[in-house]
Structure formats: structure tokens, C-alpha cells
Design a protein around this motif. Structure first.
Motif, PDB file in Angstrom:
ATOM      1  N   VAL A 140       5.308   8.086   5.694  1.00 54.13           N
ATOM      2  CA  VAL A 140       4.065   8.722   6.118  1.00 54.13           C
ATOM      3  C   VAL A 140       3.954   8.620   7.642  1.00 54.13           C
ATOM      4  CG1 VAL A 140       1.552   8.599   5.962  1.00 54.13           C
ATOM      5  CG2 VAL A 140       2.944   8.149   3.933  1.00 54.13           C
ATOM      6  N   LEU A 152      -5.911   5.382   7.460  1.00 51.55           N
ATOM      7  CA  LEU A 152      -5.921   4.716   6.162  1.00 51.55           C
ATOM      8  C   LEU A 152      -6.030   3.207   6.329  1.00 51.55           C
ATOM      9  CD1 LEU A 152      -3.206   6.852   4.348  1.00 51.55           C
ATOM     10  CD2 LEU A 152      -5.666   6.842   3.876  1.00 51.55           C
ATOM     11  N   ARG A 153      -5.353   2.657   7.316  1.00 51.24           N
ATOM     12  CA  ARG A 153      -5.486   1.233   7.608  1.00 51.24           C
ATOM     13  C   ARG A 153      -6.915   0.899   8.019  1.00 51.24           C
ATOM     14  NH1 ARG A 153       0.022   1.240  11.278  1.00 51.24           N
ATOM     15  NH2 ARG A 153       1.525   0.882   9.576  1.00 51.24           N
ATOM     16  N   ARG A 178       0.874  -1.175   0.000  1.00 49.34           N
ATOM     17  CA  ARG A 178       0.000   0.000   0.000  1.00 49.34           C
ATOM     18  C   ARG A 178       0.914   1.228   0.000  1.00 49.34           C
ATOM     19  NH1 ARG A 178      -4.570  -1.951  -1.803  1.00 49.34           N
ATOM     20  NH2 ARG A 178      -6.095  -2.669  -0.262  1.00 49.34           N
ATOM     21  N   TRP A 179       0.554   2.258  -0.749  1.00 46.45           N
ATOM     22  CA  TRP A 179       1.434   3.412  -0.878  1.00 46.45           C
ATOM     23  C   TRP A 179       1.797   4.007   0.478  1.00 46.45           C
ATOM     24  CZ3 TRP A 179       0.242   8.171   1.039  1.00 46.45           C
ATOM     25  CH2 TRP A 179      -1.111   8.415   1.325  1.00 46.45           C
ATOM     26  N   TYR A 180       0.833   4.018   1.408  1.00 45.37           N
ATOM     27  CA  TYR A 180       1.081   4.663   2.694  1.00 45.37           C
ATOM     28  C   TYR A 180       1.948   3.802   3.617  1.00 45.37           C
ATOM     29  CZ  TYR A 180      -2.977   1.753   3.942  1.00 45.37           C
ATOM     30  OH  TYR A 180      -3.861   0.713   4.111  1.00 45.37           O
ATOM     31  N   GLU A 181       2.086   2.506   3.326  1.00 50.68           N
ATOM     32  CA  GLU A 181       2.981   1.659   4.108  1.00 50.68           C
ATOM     33  C   GLU A 181       4.416   1.748   3.598  1.00 50.68           C
ATOM     34  OE1 GLU A 181       2.047   0.468   6.759  1.00 50.68           O
ATOM     35  OE2 GLU A 181      -0.072  -0.035   6.664  1.00 50.68           O
ATOM     36  N   SER A 214       2.625   8.027  11.400  1.00 49.49           N
ATOM     37  CA  SER A 214       1.692   7.018  11.908  1.00 49.49           C
ATOM     38  C   SER A 214       0.300   7.598  12.099  1.00 49.49           C
ATOM     39  CB  SER A 214       2.208   6.432  13.223  1.00 49.49           C
ATOM     40  OG  SER A 214       2.388   7.462  14.186  1.00 49.49           O
ATOM     41  N   VAL A 240      -1.193   9.427  10.107  1.00 51.64           N
ATOM     42  CA  VAL A 240      -1.862   9.336   8.807  1.00 51.64           C
ATOM     43  C   VAL A 240      -2.135   7.872   8.452  1.00 51.64           C
ATOM     44  CG1 VAL A 240      -1.641   9.811   6.332  1.00 51.64           C
ATOM     45  CG2 VAL A 240      -0.821  11.483   8.009  1.00 51.64           C
ATOM     46  N   LYS A 241      -1.176   7.009   8.761  1.00 47.61           N
ATOM     47  CA  LYS A 241      -1.340   5.592   8.418  1.00 47.61           C
ATOM     48  C   LYS A 241      -2.539   4.971   9.127  1.00 47.61           C
ATOM     49  CE  LYS A 241       3.478   4.458   7.351  1.00 47.61           C
ATOM     50  NZ  LYS A 241       4.634   3.606   7.694  1.00 47.61           N
TER      51      LYS A 241
END
Length: 315
Positions: A192, A200-201, A185-188, A194, A196-197
């Protein structure tokens, strides 16, 4: 076997309480840690029943009862802990049920279905942290490899603690051939925060989004197998996602890989299933049943991480 079939693989971060000693929140998960031996035994039974070869990445300090003397090692200057080796549970006496599992290797090797034992570090040091030098990584990996070797295991797969990847070249030097990469995933995979992550998760779970199908990648002479999905437990906020989203997402992942080929890489910590073993293992069994059916239909194959590397060709 259909050589073009998609691949289902599972990796397990096998650590008991070692994954949290530096975060000072052991009490929050103590009930789950104490249930982890039962969970591991039942996971082995499920993997045998459904013929699932998995990769168990073990924190090697689980296998040794030391006197707390780590004076020969240099502590990394981490922001969240003053003295890494002074903080280790064996430095102040330890509750063996949380930190010591010498039975672990024998139980995994007793499985009828071939299981892989890999390495999750010797003390769960976060190797991708900015203050974790190459020397820290070399000591952490070398000692872990040597400890597993003393128990008759040659580690071929590494799982980076907290998926914080760093010093991959040190893996190669210690003849480790494979590591689990960050989830695709782009954010992983981007720097980024945490804060923000986390949402999204949660959004991925809440919308029951199909996890990605991944492909192996060569990194510095080592095969990276990116993650596809964490099998989320029903606590820690995840209970607020729609019912059994982790099960439904995993089944979507299996169906996708059966249609497109590639790899569906599911992963989790055994202790994640320890808060309510009956419920959480029942959810996982639903996924394994679907995987077993697809294997029997010759639509996918089930392989551990090292088997994937061998299928890709040795390095």
C-alpha cells in the motif's frame, strides 16, 4: 508462571541518527538525538524497576568509529540516495553525539533485568528495497553480526530497518533466529502506498483502536514476531490525536492479551522519546505499571523476543 498466559514484549530500534542519514532530515530530529543517551539510561532504569526484559535492536555502526572507507562494499542503487556508502556520516566526518555510542552495549548489559541485544543492520540499509540484492543483504547482516560479536554479543534477533522485510534466508545463514515482522494490520502487510498508510495509521490512533494480539510465525527457518503497536510520540502530527492515545491503546493491548493469550508486541525508537523525555517516558511508565501489575497477577508474562523463541521451541 502460567504457561498459557499472554506475552508482553518490547522491541526498540536503537539507531540514534543512523535511521535518517539517507533522508537528509537530521536537523529535524537533532534535539531528540542529543537527548537519546539520557532516554536510553532512563529506559534501562524503568525496565529494571518494572522488571521488563526488552529487545534492543542496534545499528552496529554505532559501536565503531571507522575512517569512512567502505570501498569493499557495493552500494545499492536506491532511488532516494545517490551513493549509500558515500552518504554515510563517517565518510565526511561525524558528530559523535549523533552517530557514535560505544557505551551502548555496556549500559544495556548493566541492567539487572535481562535485556536482549539484537541487530538493526550495520548501516540501517533498507533490505526489502527492490534494488537491495542478496549480496547487499549478506554484507549488511554479516558485518553487523561480526561487529556485535566483537563486543561480546551473539545476535539472535533482527529488526529490519523501516520494517522493510527482505532476504530472510540470510538471517538464518547467520544464525539469527527471530525477526520483528510488520504490524499486524492489513495496510502494513500489503503493498500500500505511504500516502494511504499515513491516514490509516492516524485513524487507528485517533479512534484509540485496540492493537492486535499476534502469534509467532515460522518464515524460512526463522521465527517472525509481528508487531502490534508503535508507541507514538507527541510530535510529528501525532499530537493532534486525542490525548495520550498511545498509552490508552497500549493498555488495551495488555488487557486483550491477558484475556486471550498470544503476544502484544510494542515497539518504538528511543529517540522518539527524546523530544520531551520527561513527558514521553512518563507515558511509557504508565504502560509498564499496568504490565507489571498483570505479571504479578499471573495474567501475562513479560519476555524479550529471544525468550519468546525459546518458549516456542528452538529452531
Amino acid at each position: 508462571m502460567n504457561d498459557k498466559a499472554g506475552v508482553f514484549t518490547i522491541s526498540l530500534d536503537t539507531e540514534l541518527a543512523w535511521g535518517m542519514f539517507d533522508k537528509s532530515n537530521i536537523d529535524k530530529y537533532e534535539h531528540a538525538y542529543r537527548n537519546t543517551p539520557e532516554v536510553i539510561n532512563r529506559l534501562c532504569e524503568l525496565f529494571d524497576e518494572y522488571e521488563i526484559p526488552a529487545t534492543w535492536a542496534v545499528v552496529s555502526h554505532l559501536l565503531e568509529d571507522c575512517d569512512g572507507d567502505h570501498s569493499d562494499r557495493m552500494s545499492p542503487d536506491l532511488k532516494w540516495v545517490d551513493d549509500w556508502f558515500g552518504k554515510l556520516p563517517c565518510a565526511s566526518g561525524m558528530d559523535e553525539d549523533l552517530w557514535y555510542a560505544p557505551w551502548l552495549i555496556d549500559r544495556i548489559q548493566d541492567c539487572e533485568t535481562e535485556q536482549e541485544i539484537g541487530l538493526h543492520g550495520s548501516t540501517h540499509m533498507q533490505l526489502g528495497a527492490s534494488s537491495c540484492s542478496r549480496q547487499h543483504a549478506e554484507e549488511e547482516i554479516r558485518i553487523g553480526v561480526e561487529t556485535l560479536r566483537a563486543h561480546g554479543v551473539e545476535a539472535k534477533t533482527f529488526v529490519f530497518p523501516r520494517n522493510d522485510i527482505g532476504h530472510v534466508d540470510v538471517l538464518r545463514e547467520h544464525k539469527i533466529k527471530t525477526f520483528r515482522g510488520s504490524d499486524d494490520r492489513w495496510y502494513e502487510q500489503a503493498p500500500v502506498p505511504s500516502t494511504v498508510k499515513a491516514p490509516l495509521r492516524f485513524a487507528d490512533e485517533a479512534t484509540r483502536r485496540a492493537p492486535p494480539v499476534v502469534e509467532p510465525i515460522e518464515r524460512n527457518g526463522v521465527i517472525e514476531i509481528p508487531g502490534s503497536q508503535v508507541f507514538r510520540p507527541s510530535y510529528g502530527g501525532w499530537q493532534y490525536t486525542p490525548g495520550e492515545s498511545s498509552v490508552l491503546r497500549a493498555i488495551k493491548g495488555l488487557q486483550c492479551v491477558a484475556q486471550t493469550g498470544g503476544i502484544f508486541h510494542l515497539w518504538f525508537h528511543p529517540f522518539n522519546l527524546g523530544h520531551n523525555p520527561d513527558q514521553e517516558l512518563g507515558k511509557l511508565e504508565r504502560v509498564l505499571k499496568v504490565a507489571s501489575k498483570l505479571v504479578k497477577e499471573d495474567k501475562i508474562v513479560s519476555l524479550n523476543n529471544n525468550m519468546i523463541r525459546e518458549k516456542c521451541g528452538s529452531i
